[in-house]
Design a protein around this motif. Structure first.
Motif, PDB file in Angstrom:
ATOM      1  N   VAL A 115      -3.203   0.718  -3.939  1.00 31.92           N
ATOM      2  CA  VAL A 115      -3.261  -0.596  -3.309  1.00 31.92           C
ATOM      3  C   VAL A 115      -2.840  -1.619  -4.355  1.00 31.92           C
ATOM      4  N   ALA A 130      -6.655  -4.704   1.373  1.00 31.78           N
ATOM      5  CA  ALA A 130      -5.318  -4.147   1.158  1.00 31.78           C
ATOM      6  C   ALA A 130      -4.319  -5.133   1.756  1.00 31.78           C
ATOM      7  N   VAL A 163       0.879  -1.167   0.000  1.00 35.41           N
ATOM      8  CA  VAL A 163       0.000   0.000   0.000  1.00 35.41           C
ATOM      9  C   VAL A 163       0.914   1.213   0.000  1.00 35.41           C
ATOM     10  N   ASN A 204      -2.361  -5.500  -4.845  1.00 33.69           N
ATOM     11  CA  ASN A 204      -2.623  -6.830  -4.321  1.00 33.69           C
ATOM     12  C   ASN A 204      -1.949  -7.850  -5.228  1.00 33.69           C
ATOM     13  N   ARG A 246      -3.981  -3.744  -9.165  1.00 34.02           N
ATOM     14  CA  ARG A 246      -3.489  -2.466  -8.648  1.00 34.02           C
ATOM     15  C   ARG A 246      -4.658  -1.486  -8.755  1.00 34.02           C
TER      16      ARG A 246
END
Length: 151
Positions: free
Chosen positions: A80, A118, A71, A82, A86
């Protein structure tokens, strides 16, 4: 009730560093070992050697993908990242930062009524750090956006 948290200076990056170190170390060791095996074993033909190397690269790729979450907070908002996605958020879009007991990672309550996980803040290995990071991100959201006060 906890004391108010001072927002960290921007830009700030939150990521599970210990988890990332473990994943990338294991991935690198597996890559080196499997490549070494493919070269060291004289009984393997070319196809088998290639399959060892491809397998090593796939394992490393998966572990690198698992180490990707983070993050990133800056003046304009939050990004964020992951596993495979994005998402860029403006500060006003973040209403609340949640890390409840038992949660695997932080959840962001957004102004459109949805919740965004997040994965960059997760209490798996470093619980205390994850709590500090969640509080810091919450303080940033409150000070920069329309975030609701923490409960």
């Amino acid at each position: 009730m906890t004391a108010p948290v001072e927002p960290p200076p921007l830009p700030a990056t939150f990521r599970p560093t210990s988890t990332r170190i473990v994943l990338l170390t294991v991935g690198t060791v597996m890559l080196v070992v499997l490549c070494w095996i493919s070269v060291a074993l004289d009984t393997l033909n070319t196809g088998e050697r290639v399959s060892f190397i491809v397998t090593a690269l796939v394992f490393f790729g998966v572990l690198a993908l698992l180490s990707r979450p983070k993050v990133v907070a800056d003046e304009d908002g939050v990004t964020v990242v992951n596993l495979t996605s994005r998402r860029r958020l403006e500060w006003a879009e973040i209403l609340r930062v949640n890390l409840r007991p038992g949660d695997a990672w932080v959840f962001l309550d957004l102004s459109d009524g949805t919740t965004l996980p997040a994965l960059g803040i997760q209490p798996g290995i470093g619980r205390d750090r994850a709590i500090r990071d969640a509080r810091a991100l919450s303080a940033l959201a409150e000070s920069r956006g329309t975030g609701a006060p923490r409960r």
